[in-house]
Write a protein that holds these residues in place. Structure first.
Motif, short mmCIF file in Angstrom:
data_model
loop_
_atom_site.label_atom_id
_atom_site.label_comp_id
_atom_site.label_asym_id
_atom_site.label_seq_id
_atom_site.Cartn_x
_atom_site.Cartn_y
_atom_site.Cartn_z
N LEU A 283 5.35 -53.21 0.97
CA LEU A 283 5.82 -54.17 1.97
C LEU A 283 7.34 -54.26 2.02
O LEU A 283 7.89 -55.09 2.74
N MET A 284 8.04 -53.39 1.28
CA MET A 284 9.49 -53.34 1.41
C MET A 284 9.86 -52.57 2.67
O MET A 284 9.39 -51.44 2.89
N PHE A 285 10.70 -53.16 3.51
CA PHE A 285 11.05 -52.56 4.80
C PHE A 285 12.14 -51.50 4.69
O PHE A 285 12.32 -50.70 5.59
N GLY A 286 12.93 -51.53 3.59
CA GLY A 286 13.95 -50.51 3.39
C GLY A 286 15.36 -51.05 3.25
O GLY A 286 16.23 -50.35 2.73
N ASP A 287 15.60 -52.28 3.72
CA ASP A 287 16.94 -52.84 3.63
C ASP A 287 17.07 -53.86 2.50
O ASP A 287 18.08 -54.54 2.39
N GLU A 288 16.04 -53.93 1.65
CA GLU A 288 16.11 -54.82 0.48
C GLU A 288 17.01 -54.19 -0.59
O GLU A 288 17.18 -52.97 -0.63
N GLU A 289 17.53 -55.04 -1.46
CA GLU A 289 18.42 -54.54 -2.52
C GLU A 289 17.70 -53.55 -3.42
O GLU A 289 18.23 -52.51 -3.79
N VAL B 1 3.06 -52.93 9.65
CA VAL B 1 3.92 -52.60 8.51
C VAL B 1 4.86 -51.45 8.89
O VAL B 1 6.08 -51.51 8.65
N VAL B 2 4.31 -50.42 9.50
CA VAL B 2 5.12 -49.25 9.89
C VAL B 2 6.16 -49.63 10.93
O VAL B 2 7.29 -49.14 10.91
N HIS B 3 5.80 -50.52 11.84
CA HIS B 3 6.74 -50.98 12.87
C HIS B 3 7.99 -51.59 12.25
O HIS B 3 9.09 -51.51 12.82
N ASN B 4 7.84 -52.19 11.08
CA ASN B 4 8.98 -52.82 10.40
C ASN B 4 9.67 -51.92 9.40
O ASN B 4 10.64 -52.34 8.76
N LEU B 5 9.19 -50.69 9.24
CA LEU B 5 9.79 -49.76 8.28
C LEU B 5 11.09 -49.22 8.87
O LEU B 5 11.08 -48.41 9.80
N LYS B 6 12.20 -49.66 8.34
CA LYS B 6 13.49 -49.41 8.97
C LYS B 6 13.95 -47.96 8.87
O LYS B 6 14.81 -47.52 9.63
#
Length: 320
Positions: free
Chosen positions: A141-147, A279-284
């Protein structure tokens, strides 16, 4: 629309006939789908198992059925010097403890496009109408812009690959809230991301696994079985089983976690359910990996995305 008396995940699967349960992040992830396997079988569904594998599959005697994909059966052998083959021991457990012959598709981590092709072939072979990805932990569930992202490559590869298939239902189920603290994941961000997906209509709710459920008893049995046969035991599943048993705090079922501080708690035994497309829609970093052919390209895509990020969502603790 769902009713309070219904579990939305199972309501969504009401008309499904042939379901593929697949470990999204590799290793032991498929074990986390076992309660669902037995629940769906009891509902009269045809259920097949697959797992992105960390075993060097060419060194096994498992049958190669597609490019980079093997069918693992009970009694198969791993000829590598490292005794690591979770899929084989799961098949052994099914045969010895459940008197059931269950074969498991295992495939190598490559890029999104080859992974999609493997899913396409399994879907066609078994007339699959639903693919349910299983994540042991919640870093999918990590979108990619988390630390911190945990170990995102395997999960994101599986998510994007399955989303590209034409199968009717595409679901993600996570088990093990809090486990990814071991890999630096912020569960504040997990809850934030879940709320975003909820607002978009892609969250199918959550529900608990209890030790008195027969499906859960079988999951615990499988984890105990593989603990006895493989030295490299699952940190995730052993933490979840501890939580199901009612253990709390710094409790260790496996020596692999020695020297670290764990926080075993009842939240770890909750299934969290999502529509894959949301989930994929939010994957940056989707556009950076969507056409990847190899693991190297997958790695490079995530690296390139992270390099151009101007800001990250910093690590935060849950304020409770």
């Amino acid at each position: 629309m769902f009713k309070l008396s219904e579990i939305p995940l199972f309501k969504t699967l009401e008309n499904s006939k042939s379901i593929l349960l697949a470990g999204a992040g590799g290793g032991y992830d498929i074990y986390c789908g076992l309660p669902l396997y037995f629940a769906l079988k009891a509902m009269g569904k045809e259920v097949h198992l697959a797992n992105l594998s960390f075993t060097y599959l060419p060194m096994t005697n498992s049958e190669k059925v597609f490019d980079q994909c093997y069918l693992v059966k009970a009694g198969d052998k791993n000829n590598h010097q490292i005794n690591y083959f979770p899929e084989k021991y799961l098949a052994d457990w099914f045969l010895t403890e459940q008197q059931e012959r269950v074969n498991i598709y295992a495939f190598e981590l490559s890029g999104v496009q080859p992974t999609k092709k493997i899913y396409d072939q399994i879907i066609e072979r078994h007339s699959i109408d639903t693919v349910m990805l299983i994540d042991g932990g919640t870093d999918s569930l990590m979108f990619g812009d988390e630390e911190e992202l945990g170990t995102p490559l395997e999960d994101s590869c599986s998510l994007v690959a399955v989303n590209k298939t034409s199968v009717k239902n595409k679901l993600l189920v996570c088990l093990g809230f809090g486990v990814d603290r071991f890999h630096g994941v912020s569960h504040f961000r997990f809850l934030e991301n879940t709320s975003k997906i909820l607002a978009e209509g892609g969250f199918l709710g959550s529900f608990h696994l209890l030790p008195t459920m027969p499906e859960v008893e079988k999951y615990m049995s499988a984890v105990n079985y593989v603990n006895q046969h493989m030295e490299r035991q699952s940190i995730v599943s052993n933490s979840i089983v501890s939580a199901i048993e009612g253990k709390f705090g710094d409790f260790h079922r496996t020596l692999r976690t020695s020297g670290s501080e764990l926080w075993i708690n009842s939240l770890m035994s909750i299934y969290w359910c999502y529509q894959v497309q949301n989930v994929v829609h939010n994957l940056k970093y989707y556009n950076y990996i969507a056409n990847s052919q190899t693991r190297g390209q997958l790695n490079q895509g995530l690296y390139d995305y992270r390099q151009q990020l101007l800001e990250v969502r910093e690590m935060r603790k849950i304020p409770v």
